[in-house]
Design an enzyme around this catalytic site. Structure first.
Site, mmCIF file in Angstrom:
data_model
loop_
_atom_site.group_PDB
_atom_site.id
_atom_site.type_symbol
_atom_site.label_atom_id
_atom_site.label_comp_id
_atom_site.label_asym_id
_atom_site.label_seq_id
_atom_site.Cartn_x
_atom_site.Cartn_y
_atom_site.Cartn_z
ATOM 1 N N CYS A 140 19.815 -12.790 -46.960
ATOM 2 C CA CYS A 140 19.344 -13.659 -45.945
ATOM 3 C C CYS A 140 20.271 -14.990 -45.914
ATOM 4 O O CYS A 140 21.465 -15.149 -46.163
ATOM 5 C CB CYS A 140 17.964 -13.670 -45.665
ATOM 6 S SG CYS A 140 17.411 -14.697 -44.563
ATOM 7 N N GLU A 182 19.077 -6.396 -45.121
ATOM 8 C CA GLU A 182 17.885 -6.791 -45.516
ATOM 9 C C GLU A 182 16.777 -6.006 -44.966
ATOM 10 O O GLU A 182 16.700 -5.756 -43.729
ATOM 11 C CB GLU A 182 17.837 -8.359 -45.327
ATOM 12 C CG GLU A 182 16.494 -8.822 -45.820
ATOM 13 C CD GLU A 182 16.367 -10.382 -45.348
ATOM 14 O OE1 GLU A 182 15.446 -10.906 -45.796
ATOM 15 O OE2 GLU A 182 16.992 -10.952 -44.392
ATOM 16 N N LYS A 239 16.068 -11.396 -54.512
ATOM 17 C CA LYS A 239 16.257 -12.568 -54.116
ATOM 18 C C LYS A 239 15.810 -13.866 -54.876
ATOM 19 O O LYS A 239 14.510 -13.721 -55.050
ATOM 20 C CB LYS A 239 15.905 -12.319 -52.432
ATOM 21 C CG LYS A 239 16.340 -13.639 -51.826
ATOM 22 C CD LYS A 239 15.570 -13.634 -50.270
ATOM 23 C CE LYS A 239 15.929 -14.962 -49.514
ATOM 24 N NZ LYS A 239 15.638 -14.730 -47.860
#
Length: 531
Positions: A400, A289, A350
């Site tokens: 994440c 990320e 995301k």
């Protein structure tokens, strides 16, 4: 006819629990709260043992979680009224949750510059707010405890509290009791019922243990059958091999307090990741990320063009974590896919954004302004975005803590032909330092692998960078907080587990409806009559 203790220390004619009396109040005041606090602390460490005492460092301890929750059930049975039961639930879950995600303090104070007292109060406040779900569950359970189906009632109430915490108000189910069972007998149920189904089973086991210790042979046998069936469940296989890939996973170990600094962390990241991406010889290389911490248009001249050109030819592909977008269009936290023969880069945006980190909840801008963290309101990607095809595999990134939400990953399994064969997690949890958060996140990824019988590749900034196979086993890993390159192979899998099938179509509604039905039936069951 089975006998068991009442809350006041007498006997009843069943293994179920009966309402307490005032005679138990004195004992409650003397010993109740220390027991509750210890049990809560033990549950908080059961998902990932935090101390190096020669065994189990970073590992889940399923039996410890079962004992800790059983102690809560026992202490609820000692309460003499519903208000005490609610207070017991509030204290237990507040301590448990604080002990689970105490490391949030570091992200706010150490890296965010938030006043230490305010950061500590913020963690305690979050834990107490989330504990309210369990407070209600414990208060209702106290009413149900005098019924013969009390253990089932507790399981239904507890799983509803866990689902509420994990899904309502964006959801934060970190540390749910299922993650203590990735190594235990209940892990076999993951492909059938998923994490929340495992929560319900674990809660029933805890309550049934209490009833069994009070003399109910049936509940004791039930616990043995449930644990034994879990051990046998992995004999059923729902996925089949779908080819292999050679993979390279990158762990840059860029210090969090430098990561977004233009004079230090940014040039370090661009140089190191650029070099490793260029030198890659595996079928797939994955950078974590925000490995590239700048928008493509803000990168040094030629940097992005060189990366794209590197993967336009040859036999290698890359998945790279980086922000995308513009001021006018909005920004996304994304993973970009580069592969030969494809003109436009593939992208995953995301979906499940972090409150206060990637979006600011209404009325909380004042709080984020107290911290020196690069915050903003990001655009959300869609649920169930298409996977990236590469060399016979379908690669499904998540970013994440998105792997915390199994029901959202499950949306990719609606069409079996388009279902992913490999999950890829790109993370940076350097915000939380070298803490148990790293081990806890690893257990989350392992449980997703078990639920869907899919391997999970994890490329992270500071750890854990690992390869997890479809059985939830870590087959290759880098040491945490080191800069390194993990070269390994991964076997893709095809096929659909029962959990993947039903969660893709119905979400968590089957568990919600079943739990509500159990509570309704438990409340209407015949109460246990005292002698």
């Amino acid at each position: 006819m089975v006998q068991g203790f009442t809350r006041s220390g007498g006997w009843v004619l069943s293994g179920a629990l009966s309402p307490g009396t005032a005679s138990g109040a004195k004992g409650l005041a003397i010993s109740h709260w220390p027991i509750v606090l210890v049990a809560a602390a033990l549950q908080s460490v059961s998902a990932a043992w935090p101390w190096d005492v020669g065994f189990a460092l970073g590992q889940p301890l399923w039996w410890l979680q079962s004992v800790a929750l059983a102690v809560l059930v026992w202490q609820l049975s000692c309460c003499t009224n519903q208000r005490q039961a609610a207070a017991t639930g509030l204290v237990f879950t507040s301590v448990w949750l604080t002990g689970t995600f105490w490391w949030l303090y570091g992200s706010m104070h150490t890296y965010g510059g938030l006043n230490a007292a305010i950061a500590g109060l913020a963690v305690l406040g979050l834990a107490a707010a989330l504990a309210l779900y369990y407070t209600v569950a414990c208060a209702v359970y106290w009413r149900l405890a005098r019924y013969r189906s009390a253990a089932l009632g507790f399981a239904a109430l507890w799983v509803m509290a866990e689902m509420a915490r994990g899904t309502w108000l964006t959801g934060f189910g970190w540390g749910a009791v299922a993650y203590a069972h990735t190594n235990g007998p209940l892990a076999g149920y993951a492909p059938w019922v998923g994490a929340y189904g495992m929560v319900a089973i674990a809660a029933w086991v805890a309550a049934a243990l209490v009833v069994a210790l009070r003399g109910s042979l049936g509940h004791g046998i039930g616990v043995v059958v449930v644990l034994g069936s879990g051990l046998l469940a992995p004999l059923a296989h729902w996925s089949t091999p779908a080819g292999t890939l050679s993979v390279t996973l990158l762990q840059g170990n860029i210090a969090q307090d430098e990561k977004f600094e233009a004079g230090s962390g940014v040039p370090m990241a661009l140089a190191w990741y650029g070099q490793q991406l260029t030198a890659n010889t595996s079928d797939l290389v994955v950078a974590p990320e925000t490995a590239v911490p700048l928008l493509p248009q803000d990168l040094p001249d030629g940097y992005w063009d060189r990366l794209q050109a590197r993967f336009q030819g040859g036999e290698q592909a890359a998945l790279i974590g980086m922000p995308l977008g513009s001021y006018s269009q909005g920004y996304t936290n994304s993973v970009v896919g580069l592969r030969p023969g494809v003109g436009e880069a593939w992208r995953y945006d995301k979906h499940h954004l972090v409150p206060f980190g990637e979006f600011i909840p209404p009325l909380f801008k004042w709080f984020t302004q107290l911290m020196n963290i690069p915050l903003g309101d990001f655009n959300r990607g869609a649920i169930g975005q298409a996977s990236m095809p590469w060399k016979g595999q379908l690669l499904a990134p998540n970013i994440c803590y998105e792997d915390l939400f199994g029901e959202e990953l499950g949306a990719r399994f609606t069409d079996p032909a388009a279902a992913p064969t490999i999950f890829v997690n790109a993370s940076n949890i350097g915000w939380f330092g070298n803490t148990v958060a790293i081990d806890q996140h690893l257990q989350i990824s392992r449980l997703r692998a078990l639920e869907f019988e899919r391997p999970m590749l994890r490329a992270t900034n500071t750890g854990s960078t690992v390869v997890i196979d479809h059985t939830g086993t870590v087959t290759a890993a880098l040491p945490r907080y080191t800069q390194g390159v993990l070269v390994s192979t991964v076997q893709g899998r095809s096929g659909t587990t029962p959990y993947a099938w039903w969660v893709a179509r119905f979400g968590l509604w089957p568990i919600w409806l079943l739990a509500l039905a159990i509570v309704f039936v438990a409340a209407r069951a015949r109460p246990v009559s005292a002698q």
